[in-house]
Design an enzyme around this catalytic site. Sequence first.
Site, PDB file in Angstrom:
ATOM      1  CG  ASP A   1      32.738  49.732  38.944  1.00 22.95           C
ATOM      2  OD1 ASP A   1      33.680  49.768  39.761  1.00 22.95           O
ATOM      3  OD2 ASP A   1      32.225  50.754  38.457  1.00 22.95           O
TER       4      ASP A   1
ATOM      5  CE  LYS B   1      31.487  52.665  40.785  1.00 25.11           C
ATOM      6  NZ  LYS B   1      32.335  53.221  39.725  1.00 25.11           N
TER       7      LYS B   1
ATOM      8  CD  GLU C   1      41.195  36.778  52.902  1.00 30.93           C
ATOM      9  OE1 GLU C   1      40.850  36.232  53.967  1.00 30.93           O
ATOM     10  OE2 GLU C   1      40.504  37.624  52.312  1.00 30.93           O
TER      11      GLU C   1
ATOM     12  CG  HIS D   1      43.424  32.954  58.040  1.00 29.57           C
ATOM     13  ND1 HIS D   1      43.543  33.732  56.917  1.00 29.57           N
ATOM     14  CD2 HIS D   1      42.087  32.871  58.295  1.00 29.57           C
ATOM     15  CE1 HIS D   1      42.346  34.112  56.503  1.00 29.57           C
ATOM     16  NE2 HIS D   1      41.447  33.590  57.315  1.00 29.57           N
TER      17      HIS D   1
END
Length: 403
Positions: free
Chosen positions: A303, A228, A99, A398
């Site tokens: 993770d 998760k 990004e 951006h």
Amino acid sequence: MTDPATLADQLRTGERRLHELDDADAETAAEARRQFLAAETGADLDAIGDFTFDAGQATDANVENFVGSAQVPMGVAGPVAIDGGAADGEYFLPMATTEGALVASVNRGLSAIDDAGGATARVTDSGMTRAPVFRVAGVAEAETVVEWVDDHAEQLREAAESTTSHGELLAVEPYVVGDNVYLRFAYDTKDAMGMNMATIATREAADLVEAETPAELVAISGNLCNDKKPAAINAVEGRGRTVTADVTLSRELVEETLNTTPEAMVEGNTRKNLVGSAKAGSLGFNAHAANTVAAMFLATGQDEAQVVEGANAITTMDAREDGLYASISLASLEVGTVGGGTKLATQSAGLELLGLAGGGDPAGSNADALAEVIAVGALAGELSLIAAFCSRHLASAHEDLGR
């Protein structure tokens, strides 16, 4: 040794399947899989065959059907001074991301924090959880199981800790839902993230529960852990490290570096991160904490799926006489500096950049420090993004950097 082309032919004819190449050298097997997949799909796979980590190590510990690597650009933000319970000094933050504008945004926030004298950070709680679910006949048997667990905490601790030389069982919290009994085990896993450690230890303790009570184990994870997945229990009780970072920026610093005012920052944070998140039913009351968490997870071998819990964060801001007070509290940041992806070459380098590779002294201190550094990075990201939309610079940033 069988060459890659021969192995690829065996895959094409069905003589072997993808996972049946593990008797070959790891790099040879990977090349054979790439040749087979390129022929089957028409894809150009040369780029994924370019990697620097040890292929044998990766196939032993990190991945199956190994074909190569997915490279993610890595940038660095900082330096920033941190006064933490474990982190102490100046840190450069490695961030792996695709990004555009993210590293620049965090870097701007870190610059403001550093100009203010640095951030303070503390791990306020720690415990990796695993919660098996047991079947019982009804509530009466459930009560029997809960009473036994309460009365035999030491036996459960001995059983669980017999499987590990490092982990310590901290607590077992029972939950009853009809004919289901959930036991939420919490462990101190030191410098390991500890999910595997907690699972193995809990299995041993669950065997004891089955042997001594009417309960029958249904699943070693009953989703009350909760791993998760977005979950209120992790937002309230925590999982992994619970960590908070804060800083006070002078009015001059907010105006000159962030191009806005403390009052505008507070209003933006309240209307967006607090009220907007509440209306949306969000479990995270922040602007984009997951951005920094994900980038640092990828850079340091964490993770990546546990970014779900890492986004479980609340950002607060308050205009004070001396300027702007800002904080971020991450309820369930699951990190480690040993085991798993931390052994891979590029991820190990990311940890070395932070001075946090391997086990700490005392045990657990490196993982605590990593949690504190990530929290400061997330705080920097919050400051920068909120300032950007308060000054209406978000879209232009951006346009310039997102490409």
